[in-house]
Design an enzyme around this catalytic site. Structure first.
Site, PDB file in Angstrom:
ATOM      1  N   ARG A   7      -5.765   4.665  -6.235  1.00  0.00           N
ATOM      2  CA  ARG A   7      -6.355   5.286  -5.054  1.00  0.00           C
ATOM      3  C   ARG A   7      -7.354   6.360  -5.473  1.00  0.00           C
ATOM      4  O   ARG A   7      -8.484   6.424  -4.972  1.00  0.00           O
ATOM      5  CB  ARG A   7      -5.252   5.902  -4.163  1.00  0.00           C
ATOM      6  CG  ARG A   7      -4.381   4.901  -3.436  1.00  0.00           C
ATOM      7  CD  ARG A   7      -5.154   4.086  -2.428  1.00  0.00           C
ATOM      8  NE  ARG A   7      -5.845   4.941  -1.487  1.00  0.00           N
ATOM      9  CZ  ARG A   7      -5.314   5.449  -0.384  1.00  0.00           C
ATOM     10  NH1 ARG A   7      -4.074   5.161  -0.062  1.00  0.00           N
ATOM     11  NH2 ARG A   7      -6.024   6.218   0.427  1.00  0.00           N
ATOM     12  N   CYS A  16       0.819  -1.219   0.000  1.00  0.00           N
ATOM     13  CA  CYS A  16       0.000   0.000   0.000  1.00  0.00           C
ATOM     14  C   CYS A  16       0.851   1.267   0.000  1.00  0.00           C
ATOM     15  O   CYS A  16       0.368   2.320  -0.415  1.00  0.00           O
ATOM     16  CB  CYS A  16      -0.937   0.003   1.205  1.00  0.00           C
ATOM     17  SG  CYS A  16      -0.056  -0.151   2.763  1.00  0.00           S
TER      18      CYS A  16
HETATM   19  N1   CP Z   1      -1.302   4.119   1.350  1.00  0.00           N
HETATM   20  C1   CP Z   1      -1.530   5.285   1.977  1.00  0.00           C
HETATM   21  O1   CP Z   1      -2.559   5.495   2.592  1.00  0.00           O
HETATM   22  O2   CP Z   1      -0.520   6.188   1.864  1.00  0.00           O
HETATM   23  P1   CP Z   1      -0.429   7.556   2.671  1.00  0.00           P
HETATM   24  O3   CP Z   1      -0.204   7.200   4.126  1.00  0.00           O
HETATM   25  O4   CP Z   1       0.748   8.275   2.081  1.00  0.00           O
HETATM   26  O5   CP Z   1      -1.695   8.306   2.499  1.00  0.00           O
HETATM   27  N1  NVA Z   2      -0.610   0.116   8.197  1.00  0.00           N
HETATM   28  C1  NVA Z   2      -0.076   1.397   7.775  1.00  0.00           C
HETATM   29  C2  NVA Z   2      -0.718   1.813   6.494  1.00  0.00           C
HETATM   30  C3  NVA Z   2      -0.202   3.111   5.925  1.00  0.00           C
HETATM   31  C4  NVA Z   2      -0.918   3.519   4.677  1.00  0.00           C
HETATM   32  C5  NVA Z   2      -0.282   2.429   8.848  1.00  0.00           C
HETATM   33  O1  NVA Z   2      -1.369   2.471   9.445  1.00  0.00           O
HETATM   34  O2  NVA Z   2       0.633   3.200   9.109  1.00  0.00           O
END
Ligand code: CP
Ligand code: NVA
Length: 301
Positions: free
Chosen positions: A288, A260
């Site tokens: 996204r 992600c």
């Molecule tokens: N994957 C995601 O939510 O990235 P950010 O934390 O940069 O928004």
């Molecule tokens: N599991 C991570 C996802 C970031 C997009 C967090 O919560 O930091």
């Protein structure tokens, strides 16, 4: 759908419709340029963000709306007033709230006290906007989600939970491999299994990476989520056998890898895989925006 906090109360049909809408929004953006015309969406962020913040900001503009970013750290908003009052105030001016928060209960309070839709932009328990973008990426890559297998390897966290719930609704078989003591939330797992029964999908959990053999996709996320201040050195040795690397791709036979992001190169995933031909990371990032615009279209059109 009035708000999107989790996918836990969705039906398989609703999930499939959202996925198909996300593809349409991506392929025919010209049909959606007025969805948010004249509307203002507040982005309330208690944690940092690159992808979510920017993809919502640019995505809302593409739908004809205006996005106002508020970050609680630099605006020093944390602890100034109750979430109840924040939600009611924001509803006075805005047409919607996109919120990234530490605690899921803040989102529940927002939904109860706001008179406008609320979208979960990540909390301690869920990351639904990530999951819909990921399944859109899978759909585009394989032509289907149903019957494919996604193996998540690493810390059982917010991203894992949303992948489990939405994957179960969309008919994606799932394997979750975590180190002992880092398993997913038992209640969310049980709920995902009840949804999976409706789509005849399997969900397997294990502490052994062998369980991921036969998966189509291996999915990685950070070993330490935002808000977890455990020192990396304390967990590194425990997580290193779960690093997503070329040996794991060979062992499992998976054709693609997902993350992600933000990714920590050569910790939870190797640079070689991030930059290699099996990587779907940039497709996930791109999606996204399209996936979120499908969510906003469903809420506002
Ligand atoms: N994957 C995601 O939510 O990235 P950010 O934390 O940069 O928004
Ligand atoms: N599991 C991570 C996802 C970031 C997009 C967090 O919560 O930091």
């Amino acid at each position: 759908m009035n708000s999107l906090l989790t996918f836990s109360n969705w039906t398989p049909e609703q999930a499939q419709s959202l996925l198909e809408l996300a593809l349409k929004v991506k392929q025919q953006p010209q049909d959606y340029t007025d969805v948010l015309r004249g509307k203002n969406i507040i982005g309330y962020f208690e944690k940092p963000s690159l992808r979510t913040r920017l993809s919502f900001d640019i995505g809302v503009q593409k739908l004809g709306g205006h996005f106002i970013y508020v970050d609680t750290a630099s605006s020093k908003l944390s602890g100034r007033e109750d979430a109840v009052d924040m939600a009611a105030n924001m509803s006075c001016w805005a047409d919607g709230i996109v919120a990234r928060v530490f605690s899921h209960t803040t989102l529940e309070t927002f939904v109860e006290n706001a008179s406008v839709p609320v979208v979960n932009a990540l909390c301690d328990k869920y990351h639904p906007c990530q999951a819909i973008a990921d399944y859109l990426s899978m759909y585009e890559t394989f032509g289907t989600v149903k019957g494919k297998t996604l193996a998540y390897v690493g810390d059982g966290n917010n991203v894992t939970h949303s992948l489990l719930l939405l994957g179960a609704l969309l008919g994606c078989h799932q394997v979750v491999v975590t180190p002992e003591g880092h398993e997913v939330d038992e209640d969310i797992l049980a709920h995902a299994r009840s949804l999976a029964e409706q789509t005849q999908t399997t969900i397997t959990t294990s502490n052994d990476v062998d369980a991921a053999k036969g998966a189509d996709i291996i999915y990685a996320d950070t070993w330490l989520s935002m808000g977890d201040d455990t020192p990396l050195e304390k967990i590194k040795a425990r997580f290193m056998p779960y690093q997503v690397n070329s040996a794991m791709m060979k062992l499992t036979g998976a054709s693609h890898v997902m993350h992600c992001q933000p990714a920590h190169r050569d910790l939870e995933i190797t640079s070689e895989l991030i930059d290699g031909e099996k990587s779907l990371l940039m497709l996930q990032a791109e999606n996204r925006m399209h996936a979120q615009n499908a969510v906003l279209t469903t809420l506002f059109a």
